[in-house]
Write an enzyme that holds these catalytic residues in place. Structure first.
Site, PDB file in Angstrom:
ATOM      1  N   SER A 270      43.440  34.541  37.349  1.00  0.00           N
ATOM      2  CA  SER A 270      43.374  33.090  37.167  1.00  0.00           C
ATOM      3  C   SER A 270      42.515  32.512  38.275  1.00  0.00           C
ATOM      4  CB  SER A 270      44.773  32.469  37.222  1.00  0.00           C
ATOM      5  OG  SER A 270      44.683  31.055  37.271  1.00  0.00           O
TER       6      SER A 270
ATOM      7  N   TYR B  55      52.429  31.764  42.213  1.00  0.00           N
ATOM      8  CA  TYR B  55      51.546  32.185  41.133  1.00  0.00           C
ATOM      9  C   TYR B  55      50.139  32.469  41.659  1.00  0.00           C
ATOM     10  CZ  TYR B  55      48.895  31.914  36.758  1.00  0.00           C
ATOM     11  OH  TYR B  55      48.049  32.176  35.704  1.00  0.00           O
TER      12      TYR B  55
ATOM     13  N   LYS C  77      47.797  36.014  41.542  1.00  0.00           N
ATOM     14  CA  LYS C  77      46.508  36.130  40.874  1.00  0.00           C
ATOM     15  C   LYS C  77      45.399  36.515  41.843  1.00  0.00           C
ATOM     16  CE  LYS C  77      48.048  35.533  36.800  1.00  0.00           C
ATOM     17  NZ  LYS C  77      48.059  36.687  35.870  1.00  0.00           N
TER      18      LYS C  77
END
Length: 288
Positions: free
Chosen positions: A144, A158, A162
């Site tokens: 991401s 998160y 990533k």
């Protein structure tokens, strides 16, 4: 890998969201598919719909955090088709946003277990057999921009996962090239011109009880519907899936929309700040 017809792809997180969009795009190319997902009902539905469309699809319930479960997926895939040409380590989750000091140990254990260890488990289970087959292949790891390109401070857990996936993929591809292998690796940044309406927003539904959050989140998370109501555009997932098909054909390492546009300017600005010994993450990126 210009002609994808009859090649075999394995997609984790393949029952919904980006994984399902990838399955549809690959099926349209005539590929044979192995869909893996932790949600059995959703997996049965996705595989059944694709079979009804005349496609060769096998569904395997898989927990990517469990090395034995991923090994069983590889066993089933190779037994069914004999070779795997495209491995999409795509399964991912996202805990509710929180400041780093408001996260809990289980937020980190759960998210890293799926997003990072899930990718590593896929590589460990599949790549040796892909190399042994001697066939051309590619491992595509879903990352991401919210980490390696433009970190979102409100999504610290998160974003950290990533960033790890991107670095893992860079290392994997360099090692494969050093071996002179027929298999390569690529990193997929499924960003675009708006929100991604995927199951990531509701991934708590699959959070194991033993990794439940130790305390309530300070503020409630916003849903995709709420953000859409605020005027946020939504990115079409089929467009991103087609991008992956093109990336496989073109041999790209980085698969993303508009690599020379906004993402390029963001990366340049980020690097310039690092070289000035500044924090490249903008304070104005913090939101509710």
């Amino acid at each position: 890998m210009e002609n994808l017809s009859e090649l075999v792809a394995v997609i984790t997180g393949g029952a919904s969201g980006i994984g399902r969009a990838l399955a549809d795009a690959f099926a349209a190319e005539g590929m044979r598919l192995v869909l893996a997902d932790v949600e059995a009902p959703a997996l049965d539905k996705a595989a059944g719909e694709l079979r009804d469309g005349g496609h060769d699809v096998t569904g395997v319930v898989t927990d990517v955090t469990d090395p034995e479960s991923v090994r069983a997926l590889a066993d089933a895939a190779f037994e069914r088709y004999g070779a795997i040409h495209v491995l999409c380590n795509n399964a991912g989750v996202g805990p509710p946003s929180a400041k780093v000091w408001e996260t809990t140990p289980n937020d980190w254990r759960w998210t890293f277990g799926v997003n990072v260890f899930g990718v590593a488990n896929g590589v460990i289970a599949f790549v040796p057999r892909m190399l042994a087959s001697g066939d051309e292949g590619v491992v595509i790891n879903t990352s991401s921009p919210d980490g390696p390109i433009s970190p979102m401070p409100q999504a610290s857990v998160y974003a950290a996962t990533k960033s790890a996936v991107t670095t893992l993929t860079e290392c994997l591809d360099a090692q494969l090239r050093a071996e002179g292998a027929q298999v390569r690796a690529a990193v997929f940044y499924p960003s675009g011109r708006g929100l991604l309406d995927t199951g990531l927003w509701t991934s708590d539904r699959n959070r194991p009880a033993d990794l439940a959050r130790e305390r309530p989140r300070p503020t409630p998370a916003m849903t995709v519907a709420e953000l859409r109501d605020r005027g946020m555009p939504v990115q079409a997932l089929d467009e991103l899936a087609r991008l992956v098909v093109d990336g496989i054909r073109d041999g790209r390492f980085v698969i993303m929309l508009d690599p020379d546009g906004r993402s390029a300017s963001t990366l340049r600005a980020r690097l310039e700040k690092v070289l000035r010994s500044e924090n490249p993450t903008e304070v104005h990126q913090l939101g509710s």
